[in-house]
Design a protein around this motif. Structure first.
Motif, short mmCIF file in Angstrom:
data_model
loop_
_atom_site.label_atom_id
_atom_site.label_comp_id
_atom_site.label_asym_id
_atom_site.label_seq_id
_atom_site.Cartn_x
_atom_site.Cartn_y
_atom_site.Cartn_z
N ALA A 1 0.83 -1.20 0.00
CA ALA A 1 0.00 0.00 0.00
C ALA A 1 0.87 1.26 0.00
O ALA A 1 1.90 1.31 0.66
N ASP A 2 0.43 2.26 -0.75
CA ASP A 2 1.18 3.51 -0.83
C ASP A 2 1.15 4.25 0.49
O ASP A 2 0.10 4.35 1.15
N LEU A 3 2.29 4.78 0.88
CA LEU A 3 2.42 5.55 2.11
C LEU A 3 3.30 6.76 1.82
O LEU A 3 4.36 6.64 1.20
N LEU A 4 2.85 7.93 2.24
CA LEU A 4 3.59 9.16 2.01
C LEU A 4 4.11 9.71 3.33
O LEU A 4 3.39 9.74 4.34
N VAL A 5 5.37 10.14 3.34
CA VAL A 5 5.97 10.81 4.49
C VAL A 5 6.22 12.27 4.11
O VAL A 5 6.85 12.55 3.08
N ILE A 6 5.72 13.19 4.91
CA ILE A 6 6.03 14.61 4.77
C ILE A 6 6.87 14.99 5.99
O ILE A 6 6.46 14.75 7.13
N PRO B 1 6.57 -0.02 6.46
CA PRO B 1 6.00 -0.98 5.52
C PRO B 1 5.26 -0.26 4.40
O PRO B 1 4.83 0.88 4.54
N GLY B 2 5.11 -0.96 3.27
CA GLY B 2 4.39 -0.38 2.15
C GLY B 2 5.33 0.23 1.13
O GLY B 2 6.56 0.14 1.24
N ARG B 3 4.72 0.83 0.14
CA ARG B 3 5.48 1.54 -0.91
C ARG B 3 5.61 2.99 -0.47
O ARG B 3 4.64 3.76 -0.55
N SER C 1 -2.04 8.24 -1.60
CA SER C 1 -1.58 7.34 -0.55
C SER C 1 -2.68 7.20 0.48
O SER C 1 -3.43 8.13 0.75
N GLU C 2 -2.78 6.01 1.03
CA GLU C 2 -3.80 5.75 2.04
C GLU C 2 -3.42 6.39 3.37
O GLU C 2 -4.27 6.91 4.10
N ILE C 3 -2.15 6.34 3.70
CA ILE C 3 -1.66 6.87 4.97
C ILE C 3 -0.62 7.95 4.71
O ILE C 3 0.24 7.79 3.83
N ARG D 1 -5.53 19.70 3.40
CA ARG D 1 -5.10 19.00 2.19
C ARG D 1 -5.18 17.48 2.33
O ARG D 1 -5.11 16.76 1.34
N LEU D 2 -5.29 17.01 3.55
CA LEU D 2 -5.22 15.57 3.81
C LEU D 2 -6.53 15.00 4.35
O LEU D 2 -6.53 13.93 4.95
N ASP D 3 -7.64 15.67 4.09
CA ASP D 3 -8.88 15.32 4.79
C ASP D 3 -9.44 13.95 4.44
O ASP D 3 -10.29 13.44 5.15
N ASP D 4 -8.99 13.34 3.34
CA ASP D 4 -9.51 12.01 2.99
C ASP D 4 -8.47 10.92 3.20
O ASP D 4 -8.62 9.80 2.73
N ARG D 5 -7.42 11.23 3.95
CA ARG D 5 -6.37 10.26 4.20
C ARG D 5 -6.20 10.02 5.69
O ARG D 5 -6.50 10.88 6.51
N ARG D 6 -5.70 8.86 6.03
CA ARG D 6 -5.36 8.58 7.42
C ARG D 6 -4.02 9.24 7.73
O ARG D 6 -3.07 9.12 6.96
N VAL D 7 -3.98 9.94 8.86
CA VAL D 7 -2.81 10.76 9.19
C VAL D 7 -2.23 10.35 10.54
O VAL D 7 -2.96 10.17 11.52
N LEU D 8 -0.90 10.24 10.56
CA LEU D 8 -0.17 10.07 11.81
C LEU D 8 0.86 11.19 11.90
O LEU D 8 1.73 11.31 11.04
N VAL D 9 0.73 12.01 12.92
CA VAL D 9 1.70 13.08 13.15
C VAL D 9 2.75 12.57 14.13
O VAL D 9 2.42 12.03 15.19
N VAL D 10 4.02 12.74 13.77
CA VAL D 10 5.13 12.32 14.61
C VAL D 10 5.86 13.56 15.11
O VAL D 10 6.38 14.35 14.31
#
Length: 227
Positions: free
Chosen positions: A56-61, A82-84, A118-120, A147-156
């Motif tokens: 599954a696609d995963l994006l890091v900002i 994990p993921g792409r 990306s899903e996450i 900008r991310l309202d339809d994605r699952r978000v984890l803030v680190v």
């Protein structure tokens, strides 16, 4: 009269020298910032070109941690996820517009320009917001989530890097409150015992491994804003 004229002339020369010296210093600093920003942009482009993993696609900002400043992109912590995994990182950036001297490279601005599917989305940072007003961080946080309202978000949140450790608790608490208020996941790194490079700011290779593994273990807490 002659002494007074000479005195006045010497004072004028002193003022001119001071003005010229100040101008040269500002030009030098501007040039240094320009060179640094160019390096940061090149590193960001290089990191964006490195896609790791499968699934599954995963994006890091994120900031320099996500880019791998000091250790290299291939050793950066997102490679542990994990993921792409794709990374939209920029060294020195943060939630607020004023975190970076390289223009508006805030997380929200960069997400608005280029946000792959990306899903996450993992948003890592805060360490460069250490001297920014809370209102500026909050504004940037909310612009990003819009900008991310339809994605699952984890803030680190920020790690307690020795160079900025005194400021980390306040930034961590602010980001935790904002994440809770907007219903997204939050992972505090404020108590993480991580190894740092000699600059006291960036992680070692082992530090990146530990950081990435902590984030990977918290991915299940990622949530859509407001859900």
């Amino acid at each position: 009269m002659l002494v007074r004229i000479r005195g006045a002339w010497f004072v004028a020369v002193g003022v001119v020298v001071a003005v010229v010296a100040t101008a040269l210093l500002l030009v030098t600093r501007a040039g240094a910032d320009t060179d640094r920003c160019t390096r940061f942009r090149d590193a960001a482009d290089d990191r964006a070109g490195l896609v790791t993993g499968v699934g599954a696609d995963l994006l890091v900002i994120g900031d320099s941690y996500s880019v791998g400043l000091g250790v290299g992109a291939a050793e950066s912590w997102p490679t542990r996820l994990p993921g792409r995994v794709r990374v939209g990182g920029f060294s020195g950036s943060g939630f607020s517009r004023g975190a970076s001297p390289c223009g508006d490279v805030s997380y929200a601005a960069r997400a608005a320009r280029d946000l792959p599917e990306s899903e996450i989305v993992v948003v890592e940072g805060g360490l460069n917001d250490f001297d920014q007003p809370a209102a500026a961080v909050e504004d940037g946080f909310e612009r990003l989530l819009a900008r991310l309202d339809d994605r699952r978000v984890l803030v680190v949140g920020p790690a307690p890097a020795p160079e900025r450790a005194a400021a980390v608790p306040a930034v961590d608490a602010l980001l935790a409150d904002l994440a809770r208020e907007h219903g997204v996941g939050y992972l505090s790194m404020a108590e993480a015992d991580l190894p740092y490079l000699d600059d006291g700011l960036h992680l070692t290779v082992e530090g990146h491994r530990q950081f990435g593994d902590l984030v990977a273990g918290a991915l299940s807490t990622a949530r859509q804003p407001g859900r």
